[in-house]
Enzyme design. Structure first.
Site, PDB file in Angstrom:
ATOM      1  N   TYR A 263      11.426   8.637   0.706  1.00 47.88           N
ATOM      2  CA  TYR A 263      11.456   7.551  -0.367  1.00 47.88           C
ATOM      3  C   TYR A 263      11.874   7.793  -1.551  1.00 47.88           C
ATOM      4  O   TYR A 263      12.037   7.089  -2.553  1.00 47.88           O
ATOM      5  CB  TYR A 263       9.859   7.238  -0.455  1.00 47.88           C
ATOM      6  CG  TYR A 263       9.121   6.635   0.753  1.00 47.88           C
ATOM      7  CD1 TYR A 263       9.593   5.450   1.410  1.00 47.88           C
ATOM      8  CD2 TYR A 263       8.105   7.224   1.389  1.00 47.88           C
ATOM      9  CE1 TYR A 263       9.034   5.064   2.749  1.00 47.88           C
ATOM     10  CE2 TYR A 263       7.589   6.949   2.713  1.00 47.88           C
ATOM     11  CZ  TYR A 263       8.051   5.675   3.238  1.00 47.88           C
ATOM     12  OH  TYR A 263       7.492   5.248   4.178  1.00 47.88           O
TER      13      TYR A 263
ATOM     14  N   PRO B 159       0.764  -1.215   0.133  1.00 49.70           N
ATOM     15  CA  PRO B 159       0.016   0.050  -0.078  1.00 49.70           C
ATOM     16  C   PRO B 159       0.823   1.244   0.117  1.00 49.70           C
ATOM     17  O   PRO B 159       1.937   1.443   0.545  1.00 49.70           O
ATOM     18  CB  PRO B 159      -0.710   0.072   1.303  1.00 49.70           C
ATOM     19  CG  PRO B 159       0.197  -1.161   2.168  1.00 49.70           C
ATOM     20  CD  PRO B 159       0.528  -2.007   1.306  1.00 49.70           C
TER      21      PRO B 159
HETATM   22  C1  DQA Z   1       8.512   0.882   3.327  1.00 48.97           C
HETATM   23  C2  DQA Z   1       8.675   1.136   4.993  1.00 48.97           C
HETATM   24  C3  DQA Z   1       7.292   1.039   5.564  1.00 48.97           C
HETATM   25  O1  DQA Z   1       7.527   1.148   7.071  1.00 48.97           O
HETATM   26  C4  DQA Z   1       6.342   1.771   5.143  1.00 48.97           C
HETATM   27  O2  DQA Z   1       4.842   1.633   5.628  1.00 48.97           O
HETATM   28  C5  DQA Z   1       6.105   1.846   3.490  1.00 48.97           C
HETATM   29  C6  DQA Z   1       7.226   1.936   2.841  1.00 48.97           C
HETATM   30  C7  DQA Z   1       9.804   1.168   2.558  1.00 48.97           C
HETATM   31  O3  DQA Z   1       9.890   1.092   1.397  1.00 48.97           O
HETATM   32  O4  DQA Z   1      10.552   1.795   3.237  1.00 48.97           O
HETATM   33  O5  DQA Z   1       5.171   2.151   3.171  1.00 48.97           O
HETATM   34  O6  DQA Z   1       8.379  -0.422   3.036  1.00 48.97           O
END
Ligand code: DQA
Length: 145
Positions: A23, A10
């Site tokens: 990100y 998600p």
């Molecule tokens: C994530 C890290 C998770 O804690 C977060 O909920 C995400 C992205 C990452 O790619 O850093 O949605 O998986």
């Protein structure tokens, strides 16, 4: 079906817009083309999917049974909550690689536990979008053994 199933959980459809300071600026489409090119260079084929729905991810994992050689998964928030995804992955007897763009261990405490990690041959975190390319390289070695 492809050799490798790459699954994204998600909110990863919002990459590029979503908290770019955490990100990065690449969209999920950018990451998909990066993965497609990387896989081609490694002579592997991929199926790259994203869903905001836990049950849909579970169904994709189930349907892949017996058809793929490895799974790369960024389950996003479901990493920290989903026994259902853990159980579905457990059906498989193939290499699983867990990927995260950020390093959840350096963030809020609720991100420190992963339901995927006990099943993962490798965990790649904090490497941004290039973590997906690294996962494909490692997967190539895993499935060539
Ligand atoms: C994530 C890290 C998770 O804690 C977060 O909920 C995400 C992205 C990452 O790619 O850093 O949605 O998986």
């Amino acid at each position: 079906m492809a050799d490798i199933l790459i699954l994204n959980g998600p909110n990863l459809n919002m990459l590029g817009v979503r908290e770019p300071e955490i990100y990065g600026s690449e969209s999920l489409e950018d990451i998909k083309s990066r993965c497609t090119k990387k896989a081609q260079s490694l002579a592997m084929t991929i199926e790259f999917k994203q869903s905001n729905h836990e049950g849909e991810l579970v169904e994709w994992i189930q349907k892949a049974l017996g058809h793929i050689k490895g799974i790369i998964i960024n389950a996003a928030a479901y990493t920290h909550t989903s026994v259902a995804i853990h159980d579905a992955l457990k059906l498989h007897n193939i290499p699983i690689i867990e990927v995260h763009l950020s390093d959840p261990m350096t963030r809020e405490e609720f991100r420190h536990f992963s339901y995927i990690e006990p099943l993962a041959a490798h965990v790649i975190k904090g490497r941004g979008a290039s973590g997906y390319s690294e996962a494909l390289e490692i997967m190539k070695n895993e499935i060539s053994q």
